[in-house]
Scaffold this motif. Structure first.
Motif, PDB file in Angstrom:
ATOM      1  N   ASP A  95     -10.085  19.526   2.562  1.00  0.00           N
ATOM      2  CA  ASP A  95     -10.336  18.110   2.265  1.00  0.00           C
ATOM      3  C   ASP A  95      -9.032  17.323   2.107  1.00  0.00           C
ATOM      4  O   ASP A  95      -8.946  16.412   1.299  1.00  0.00           O
ATOM      5  CB  ASP A  95     -11.182  18.001   0.984  1.00  0.00           C
ATOM      6  CG  ASP A  95     -11.935  16.682   0.918  1.00  0.00           C
ATOM      7  OD1 ASP A  95     -12.073  16.041   1.961  1.00  0.00           O
ATOM      8  OD2 ASP A  95     -12.369  16.297  -0.176  1.00  0.00           O
ATOM      9  N   GLN A 151       0.771  -1.232   0.000  1.00  0.00           N
ATOM     10  CA  GLN A 151       0.000   0.000   0.000  1.00  0.00           C
ATOM     11  C   GLN A 151       0.808   1.292   0.000  1.00  0.00           C
ATOM     12  O   GLN A 151       0.222   2.357   0.097  1.00  0.00           O
ATOM     13  CB  GLN A 151      -0.951  -0.012   1.197  1.00  0.00           C
ATOM     14  CG  GLN A 151      -0.318   0.266   2.535  1.00  0.00           C
ATOM     15  CD  GLN A 151       0.256  -0.980   3.207  1.00  0.00           C
ATOM     16  OE1 GLN A 151       0.518  -1.989   2.563  1.00  0.00           O
ATOM     17  NE2 GLN A 151       0.472  -0.907   4.486  1.00  0.00           N
ATOM     18  N   LEU A 156      10.266 -23.051  17.678  1.00  0.00           N
ATOM     19  CA  LEU A 156       9.040 -22.397  18.123  1.00  0.00           C
ATOM     20  C   LEU A 156       7.857 -22.886  17.279  1.00  0.00           C
ATOM     21  O   LEU A 156       7.903 -22.847  16.058  1.00  0.00           O
ATOM     22  CB  LEU A 156       9.187 -20.879  17.951  1.00  0.00           C
ATOM     23  CG  LEU A 156       7.985 -20.025  18.387  1.00  0.00           C
ATOM     24  CD1 LEU A 156       7.865 -19.989  19.900  1.00  0.00           C
ATOM     25  CD2 LEU A 156       8.114 -18.598  17.838  1.00  0.00           C
ATOM     26  N   PRO A 157       6.798 -23.389  17.949  1.00  0.00           N
ATOM     27  CA  PRO A 157       5.625 -23.800  17.154  1.00  0.00           C
ATOM     28  C   PRO A 157       5.105 -22.594  16.377  1.00  0.00           C
ATOM     29  O   PRO A 157       5.011 -21.506  16.926  1.00  0.00           O
ATOM     30  CB  PRO A 157       4.596 -24.228  18.210  1.00  0.00           C
ATOM     31  CG  PRO A 157       5.328 -24.292  19.501  1.00  0.00           C
ATOM     32  CD  PRO A 157       6.560 -23.460  19.389  1.00  0.00           C
ATOM     33  N   ASN A 190       3.024  13.485  -8.103  1.00  0.00           N
ATOM     34  CA  ASN A 190       3.858  14.307  -8.987  1.00  0.00           C
ATOM     35  C   ASN A 190       4.040  15.729  -8.442  1.00  0.00           C
ATOM     36  O   ASN A 190       3.516  16.074  -7.383  1.00  0.00           O
ATOM     37  CB  ASN A 190       3.287  14.309 -10.415  1.00  0.00           C
ATOM     38  CG  ASN A 190       1.949  15.016 -10.501  1.00  0.00           C
ATOM     39  OD1 ASN A 190       1.598  15.825  -9.653  1.00  0.00           O
ATOM     40  ND2 ASN A 190       1.195  14.697 -11.542  1.00  0.00           N
ATOM     41  N   TYR A 207       1.846 -19.261  10.884  1.00  0.00           N
ATOM     42  CA  TYR A 207       1.851 -18.057  10.060  1.00  0.00           C
ATOM     43  C   TYR A 207       3.237 -17.757   9.519  1.00  0.00           C
ATOM     44  O   TYR A 207       3.398 -17.340   8.378  1.00  0.00           O
ATOM     45  CB  TYR A 207       1.347 -16.895  10.912  1.00  0.00           C
ATOM     46  CG  TYR A 207       1.141 -15.627  10.141  1.00  0.00           C
ATOM     47  CD1 TYR A 207       0.140 -15.539   9.193  1.00  0.00           C
ATOM     48  CD2 TYR A 207       1.956 -14.518  10.366  1.00  0.00           C
ATOM     49  CE1 TYR A 207      -0.061 -14.362   8.484  1.00  0.00           C
ATOM     50  CE2 TYR A 207       1.754 -13.344   9.665  1.00  0.00           C
ATOM     51  CZ  TYR A 207       0.750 -13.266   8.722  1.00  0.00           C
ATOM     52  OH  TYR A 207       0.557 -12.114   8.021  1.00  0.00           O
ATOM     53  N   THR A 237      -6.306 -19.425  -0.362  1.00  0.00           N
ATOM     54  CA  THR A 237      -6.869 -18.493  -1.350  1.00  0.00           C
ATOM     55  C   THR A 237      -6.118 -17.159  -1.309  1.00  0.00           C
ATOM     56  O   THR A 237      -6.129 -16.484  -0.283  1.00  0.00           O
ATOM     57  CB  THR A 237      -8.355 -18.244  -1.024  1.00  0.00           C
ATOM     58  OG1 THR A 237      -9.008 -19.511  -0.916  1.00  0.00           O
ATOM     59  CG2 THR A 237      -9.011 -17.413  -2.114  1.00  0.00           C
ATOM     60  N   PRO A 238      -5.460 -16.790  -2.390  1.00  0.00           N
ATOM     61  CA  PRO A 238      -4.739 -15.510  -2.389  1.00  0.00           C
ATOM     62  C   PRO A 238      -5.687 -14.347  -2.692  1.00  0.00           C
ATOM     63  O   PRO A 238      -6.797 -14.560  -3.198  1.00  0.00           O
ATOM     64  CB  PRO A 238      -3.735 -15.684  -3.529  1.00  0.00           C
ATOM     65  CG  PRO A 238      -4.407 -16.621  -4.481  1.00  0.00           C
ATOM     66  CD  PRO A 238      -5.319 -17.516  -3.664  1.00  0.00           C
ATOM     67  N   ALA A 239      -5.247 -13.142  -2.374  1.00  0.00           N
ATOM     68  CA  ALA A 239      -6.054 -11.935  -2.631  1.00  0.00           C
ATOM     69  C   ALA A 239      -5.896 -11.568  -4.097  1.00  0.00           C
ATOM     70  O   ALA A 239      -5.196 -10.625  -4.465  1.00  0.00           O
ATOM     71  CB  ALA A 239      -5.596 -10.803  -1.711  1.00  0.00           C
ATOM     72  N   THR A 240      -6.599 -12.316  -4.946  1.00  0.00           N
ATOM     73  CA  THR A 240      -6.367 -12.229  -6.396  1.00  0.00           C
ATOM     74  C   THR A 240      -6.496 -10.815  -6.956  1.00  0.00           C
ATOM     75  O   THR A 240      -5.662 -10.392  -7.756  1.00  0.00           O
ATOM     76  CB  THR A 240      -7.348 -13.156  -7.146  1.00  0.00           C
ATOM     77  OG1 THR A 240      -8.618 -13.079  -6.522  1.00  0.00           O
ATOM     78  CG2 THR A 240      -6.877 -14.581  -7.098  1.00  0.00           C
ATOM     79  N   ASN A 241      -7.516 -10.093  -6.551  1.00  0.00           N
ATOM     80  CA  ASN A 241      -7.707  -8.748  -7.115  1.00  0.00           C
ATOM     81  C   ASN A 241      -6.496  -7.869  -6.860  1.00  0.00           C
ATOM     82  O   ASN A 241      -6.074  -7.099  -7.725  1.00  0.00           O
ATOM     83  CB  ASN A 241      -8.935  -8.064  -6.486  1.00  0.00           C
ATOM     84  CG  ASN A 241     -10.207  -8.783  -6.840  1.00  0.00           C
ATOM     85  OD1 ASN A 241     -10.218 -10.008  -6.894  1.00  0.00           O
ATOM     86  ND2 ASN A 241     -11.266  -8.042  -7.095  1.00  0.00           N
ATOM     87  N   PRO A 247      -3.823  -1.003  -3.383  1.00  0.00           N
ATOM     88  CA  PRO A 247      -4.588  -0.906  -2.136  1.00  0.00           C
ATOM     89  C   PRO A 247      -3.992  -1.808  -1.052  1.00  0.00           C
ATOM     90  O   PRO A 247      -3.361  -2.826  -1.372  1.00  0.00           O
ATOM     91  CB  PRO A 247      -5.986  -1.400  -2.528  1.00  0.00           C
ATOM     92  CG  PRO A 247      -6.092  -1.142  -3.984  1.00  0.00           C
ATOM     93  CD  PRO A 247      -4.696  -1.349  -4.521  1.00  0.00           C
ATOM     94  N   PRO A 248      -4.185  -1.464   0.210  1.00  0.00           N
ATOM     95  CA  PRO A 248      -3.640  -2.305   1.282  1.00  0.00           C
ATOM     96  C   PRO A 248      -4.273  -3.687   1.270  1.00  0.00           C
ATOM     97  O   PRO A 248      -5.433  -3.836   0.887  1.00  0.00           O
ATOM     98  CB  PRO A 248      -4.000  -1.551   2.553  1.00  0.00           C
ATOM     99  CG  PRO A 248      -5.066  -0.588   2.180  1.00  0.00           C
ATOM    100  CD  PRO A 248      -4.900  -0.294   0.729  1.00  0.00           C
ATOM    101  N   GLY A 249      -3.509  -4.680   1.701  1.00  0.00           N
ATOM    102  CA  GLY A 249      -4.041  -6.037   1.776  1.00  0.00           C
ATOM    103  C   GLY A 249      -3.022  -7.108   1.439  1.00  0.00           C
ATOM    104  O   GLY A 249      -3.217  -8.264   1.774  1.00  0.00           O
TER     105      GLY A 249
END
Lengths: 289, 289, 289, 289
Positions: D217, D87, D114-115, D241, D118, D136-140, D93-95
């Protein structure tokens, strides 16, 4: 000149042009593929009549629901003006219109005396040469069109036409299996991009359409004009494949049941039968992934 | 604890926990709906066993392919941890994982001695209370989730579950009509979100899948583990309706033909038969548009 | 009737209409906001002339680059036809055109004898009443328009107009600080949606535009017609805010440097000075989030 | 090991590792670019210390806010594990999270007792070799990443790094012109991707941030931890830019005015001065369009 269930008649055209010795008729205007009936006119025969009679009228064709779905040969058929839109076989959202114009039509346009602006191509042609438009073009749709043309090149025009032919055949196989009547009377004029179907006498086609919409979230085309309430239309064009057609026809078949419209079962199976033999099996081994 | 064609066995669980007088077992971990086999375990029975034995183990459930598709009752079944993802019944692209955690599991987590970071919920819980995350969240997917939950509320959870049940029934009707065998042996454990189907002995399921992919652009799930090459899987969950199912099953039926796999014709019709009587006709008059 | 650096002249209109005792002039056609020069014509004065002379011509206004950006009062100014597009103040991609038509113009249209199709509103009006269009509408753009109108209602038309006024003022403050000349000569006719600026004699405006495009990826409008090569145009309309304007003017100022065009520094600061006093500070405490 | 306003100290590292004759320290973990302070640690110096002392600890680097924005040399600096996300400089996008792992780290992972699940890379590595993921990967997001990498190749990594350096310099020029203090004390450690700035004593940085958000904003980063309320952060990385930077700094300068925070005017001009000389003019003639 179309009489509803048939395409524009070459015989009728011949009669009309023969009686026009003074060339009052300036243009023969034909819809290539009639969306309301699923009838495709045989343009080559109309052109043949015009050439045989040496009639100088322009041949103007509405190819909106055929271009990119059904074989269309502007040069071979000596069409002078083709009118098309983005939203059918070109698979782009609605909003773009196209004209393809012959030299003869351009000359006629230059010499025409009717005051006009919208139909004056000169401004567009001049600007296009420098990469511009005479006014703000619908840029987003043009980007969409560019991508759509890329997609079409990848599939290949020949393959696209074949796919539409297969889907037209399968749809008609289903209709016949149901025992319903196809609006188009002339097999040589069956549309490859859509099929209009009569409901039996006394059975409201619009009620069927509503039942299908509400039960299956599928919106079929309504019968238009004289066909209102008497026919429904199944589109099978553009970004469309075998399984979408199977789903579509399944929706019609279940709709017929729910609407209590007399029909024979098995239209969907007839469509699958029609689709599968034609499908040349692509064996796994041949596929590079 | 699932033995492939059946769900987690209450009897087996009872045996295991009965022999665990010293409560060495800390958690019973079950997959609610097993994607590889199309078997849904009966969680209420497992919980009943645990309660009857007064065994203090946590009940941890993977609800990834059931949540939002199949009725799931975390409170009623006293589940301690539910693990879920965004990409199945929630209809959001993959990338989000969810944990729903009971007070008992939170207490266990606080007291646990295993060094851990990923599985430590405290940081997340604290940040969430102030509307934050302990790290950059996948914001785009969260927006997608918000919209998906809105869509789900509009349809209604009850209706969503009923729709999945109908689609599971119709799919199994098709499989039986083809004369093929459903992987799940126990009717009480049929999955409503996907169905795994054996190909007949000697017929490679993966070859069938490839033929379907190449001829109809449809990707079926592969048999996994022991089922590799012997079964294929049909998903019918999430953003899915009757006509998509009909198209899906049509692809399978045409694929069976093209692959030369022995089967009886008419699976698609059996599915339509299954779908249509169940479809309560929504009459046009009743619909506000 | 615009003479380049000023809007349509009420005096000139008066002279023309006074000499038209037989009412040969059928319509007075005015561009409300002239995009090529940044000049806004004072329509109320033109209408006043027409009314004083009791001249029955239609008042037709092109409001393409003003509608939704600059206050426009069709009823108050008794405009008969307003022509507009989607791509400016309405912030929708190009592709939609709109006509707002008075009863008087509708009557004139019904009585007109010029053969026409494109400009015949009857078909559209009849279809619209039933919620339809006489042809396939650009649906995607209509969805965009619906959203844009929602966005505009949220900001409020009054606020939108004020924002455009502020941005016009800040832009002109920058131009003056640079020592450059604004194309519009009449302060009462300054456009709030775009500003055209002369480059000094002997300095090619198109070279400046290209340098800015290539160094800063910003495309300024070209001088059109007589202004070609002599002026550039800065748009400040639609989905646009203070910081986008500051970035835009920074690009112009850096471009002037890089192009070696004589100018005084500090245009951007002058714009910030112009923007900030006008900005009523919204104190954090007052904001509900 | 960072002390807030400076990067990880080589001297401190040397002291720690020298006293670790028994190699109890298993890993040196450093954040390359510290987002909360705008300080970039000099990794090559840390590596030099480790090599000189022949300390076998792994070098683990968080490159989340530097990768793709600031020059980073995993091989040259013998980094064992790089941790990154999608990101920031990668503009996705983050993820998505990434690990780049050295052979040495892989060996350590294999031997670790260490057990863990992840942090166990083996499953991922095995699946990746066959083009798969263990889950399942984050395909998008992966599609987004593919496009982002294409965009980055088009610009060129060297050019991307240079752009970030220019923007860091211009931002600091603005801060100095305002008379404000940069959080990072060591010029060799200035971050090229973001700049943290102190507000003067007694002036709440969060109030400034809110005023800027509400008036313009624009959401600036908050001071974190010890910097809370005392500093604000300006990001200048990724898809960014010169004109976006100018707009950003204009928002800060106007915000300082509105908040009544003592400062000198002209930060934006100082930034433009910094940007423009560095900008090698790309002359129109040289550009192929």
């Amino acid at each position: 000149m179309a009489n509803g269930r048939r395409g524009a008649s070459a015989a009728e055209l011949e009669a009309r042009l023969t009686s026009d010795a003074r060339h009052v008729v300036k243009a023969v205007v034909v819809v290539h593929n009639e969306t309301s009936t699923g009838v495709t006119s045989r343009l080559s025969e109309l052109r043949r009549v015009m050439n045989r009679l040496r009639h100088p009228a322009l041949l103007i064709v509405d190819a909106i629901s055929s271009l990119g779905s059904i074989d269309y040969r502007m040069d071979e058929w000596e069409v002078d003006v083709t009118v098309c839109g983005s939203q059918k076989g070109l698979m782009v959202p609605p909003g773009l219109g196209f004209n393809a114009v012959s030299e003869k039509a351009l000359a006629a346009n230059r010499n025409a005396k009717l005051p006009r602006s919208y139909w004056d191509w000169q401004d567009m042609l001049e600007n296009n040469q420098r990469g511009f438009f005479p006014y703000t073009p619908a840029t987003n749709l043009l980007f969409g069109l560019r991508e759509a043309l890329k997609v079409m090149k990848e599939e290949g025009l020949e393959n696209i036409f074949r796919r539409h032919i297969r889907h037209g055949q399968a749809t008609r196989a289903a209709v016949r299996a149901w025992g319903l009547e196809i609006v188009c009377e002339e097999p040589l004029e069956y549309s490859h991009s859509m099929t209009a179907v009569f409901t039996p006498e006394g059975h409201d086609a619009d009620r069927l359409r509503k039942i299908i919409l509400q039960n299956f979230d599928m919106s079929l085309g309504a019968g238009l004009g004289k066909l209102a309430g008497r026919a429904f239309r199944v589109g099978h064009l553009g970004s469309f494949n075998d399984l979408m057609l199977a789903g579509t026809l399944s929706g019609v078949e279940m709709g017929l049941r729910l609407a209590g419209i007399p029909h024979k079962e098995g239209g969907v199976m007839a469509a699958l039968d029609s689709l599968t033999p034609a499908a040349k099996v692509i064996e796994p081994a041949k596929v590079a992934r």
